[in-house]
Design an enzyme around this catalytic site. Structure first.
Site, PDB file in Angstrom:
ATOM      1  N   SER A 144      16.203 -49.767 -22.800  1.00 26.35           N
ATOM      2  CA  SER A 144      15.357 -50.950 -22.994  1.00 26.35           C
ATOM      3  C   SER A 144      14.681 -50.815 -24.342  1.00 26.35           C
ATOM      4  O   SER A 144      14.534 -49.703 -24.870  1.00 26.35           O
ATOM      5  CB  SER A 144      14.300 -51.026 -21.881  1.00 26.35           C
ATOM      6  OG  SER A 144      13.281 -51.953 -22.204  1.00 26.35           O
ATOM      7  N   TYR A 157       7.025 -47.937 -16.776  1.00 28.37           N
ATOM      8  CA  TYR A 157       8.352 -48.378 -17.198  1.00 28.37           C
ATOM      9  C   TYR A 157       8.709 -47.775 -18.556  1.00 28.37           C
ATOM     10  O   TYR A 157       9.805 -47.233 -18.741  1.00 28.37           O
ATOM     11  CB  TYR A 157       8.396 -49.900 -17.258  1.00 28.37           C
ATOM     12  CG  TYR A 157       9.762 -50.448 -17.594  1.00 28.37           C
ATOM     13  CD1 TYR A 157      10.786 -50.428 -16.652  1.00 28.37           C
ATOM     14  CD2 TYR A 157      10.028 -50.990 -18.853  1.00 28.37           C
ATOM     15  CE1 TYR A 157      12.049 -50.920 -16.952  1.00 28.37           C
ATOM     16  CE2 TYR A 157      11.286 -51.481 -19.161  1.00 28.37           C
ATOM     17  CZ  TYR A 157      12.281 -51.452 -18.211  1.00 28.37           C
ATOM     18  OH  TYR A 157      13.530 -51.936 -18.516  1.00 28.37           O
TER      19      TYR A 157
END
Length: 242
Positions: A144, A157
Site C-alpha cells: 500500500s 494499518y
C-alpha cells in the site's frame, strides 16, 4: 503471455485484488489455487467466474494467520501439482476508520498485524521452501502507499504495511542472483469491498475515482512477464483522478 503449466497461489482470492489476480492468471493458462478464510464466500466467488476461466481454479479455505492452515494449503497444492511457481499475497484487512493510538484495542492490532504481516510471512516462507528446491518462482506482495507514508489515525494499518515492506525488501535482498524473484505493488485506494466495512460510509462518487482491482491484476501480469534478467523491487500506483 501463456502461463500454461504454471501453478499460482493467490491469497485473499474471494474478492478484490485477489479475485482479479486469480481470474487473470487462470485466463492466461495457469493452474490457480485460490485461498480465503471464508469457504462460502470463496466458493461463491469462484462459481461467479466464467466457466472457461474457473476450470483452472481450485479453492482452498485457508486462514493466512494460522501456521497449520497455511502449511496444509501449501502441502495440498504441492500434492496436486508438484510445484508452486507464483505466489500473490493479496490478503489484507484495514481499520474501520481513523483512530488515535490511545483508542485502539489490542484485538484490533492483532487482527490487522496477523493478517497483513504475519500472513505474508507465513505464506512466503512456505512457498519459498518449494521454490528454492526448483530455483524458480515469483512472489508478489500487495502492499500500500501506507507502506511509505503513515497517515494520522492509520497507525496499525501503516505499521502492518511498513512491516510487510521491510519483509519484502529483505526477501528481495536474500533472493538476488537466485531463480526466485520477489516484488511488491503499493497501490493507493482501490475500489474493493473493504470500503463497505468502514464506520463512515464512502460515497459511490469517491469510489468511482479509485483504482480498480483489475488495474492491479494488470500490473501483476506486467511483473510476471518481465524477462528473468529484469527485476523491479516495487511499483507504486495511485489514481490520477483522486
Amino acid at each position: 503471455m501463456d502461463f500454461t503449466g504454471k501453478v499460482a497461489v493467490v491469497t485473499g482470492a474471494s474478492s478484490g485484488i485477489g479475485l482479479a489476480a486469480a481470474k487473470m492468471l487462470s485466463k492466461h493458462g495457469a493452474y490457480v489455487i485460490s485461498l480465503a478464510r471464508d469457504e462460502g464466500n470463496l466458493r461463491k466467488s469462484i462459481d461467479s467466474i466464467e466457466a472457461d476461466v474457473r476450470k483452472n481454479i481450485t479453492g482452498i479455505a485457508t486462514d493466512v494467520r494460522d501456521e497449520a492452515s497455511v502449511k496444509q494449503a501449501i502441502e495440498q497444492t504441492v500434492s496436486m501439482y508438484g510445484q508452486i511457481d507464483i505466489l500473490i499475497n493479496a490478503a489484507g484487512v484495514s481499520m474501520p476508520g481513523k483512530q488515535l493510538l490511545q483508542e485502539i484495542e489490542l484485538k484490533q492490532w492483532q487482527r490487522i498485524m496477523e493478517t497483513n504481516l504475519t500472513g505474508t510471512f507465513l505464506m512466503s516462507r512456505e512457498a519459498l521452501l518449494r521454490m528454492n528446491e526448483r530455483n524458480s518462482g515469483y512472489i508478489i506482495n500487495i502492499l500500500s502507499t501506507a507502506a511509505f507514508q503513515a497517515g494520522g489515525g492509520d497507525s496499525i494499518y501503516s505499521a502492518s504495511k511498513y512491516g510487510a515492506r521491510a519483509l519484502t525488501e529483505s526477501m528481495i535482498s536474500a533472493s538476488r542472483r537466485s531463480g526466485v524473484r520477489v516484488s511488491s505493488i503499493s497501490p493507493g485506494a482501490v475500489d474493493t469491498n473493504i470500503w463497505s466495512h468502514k464506520l463512515e460510509p464512502v460515497s459511490q462518487e469517491s469510489r468511482d475515482t479509485m483504482l480498480k482491482p483489475g488495474d492491479i491484476a494488470d500490473i501483476i501480469l506486467f511483473l510476471l512477464t518481465r524477462p528473468r534478467a529484469v527485476h523491479i523491487d516495487n511499483i507504486t500506483v495511485t489514481s490520477w483522478d483522486r
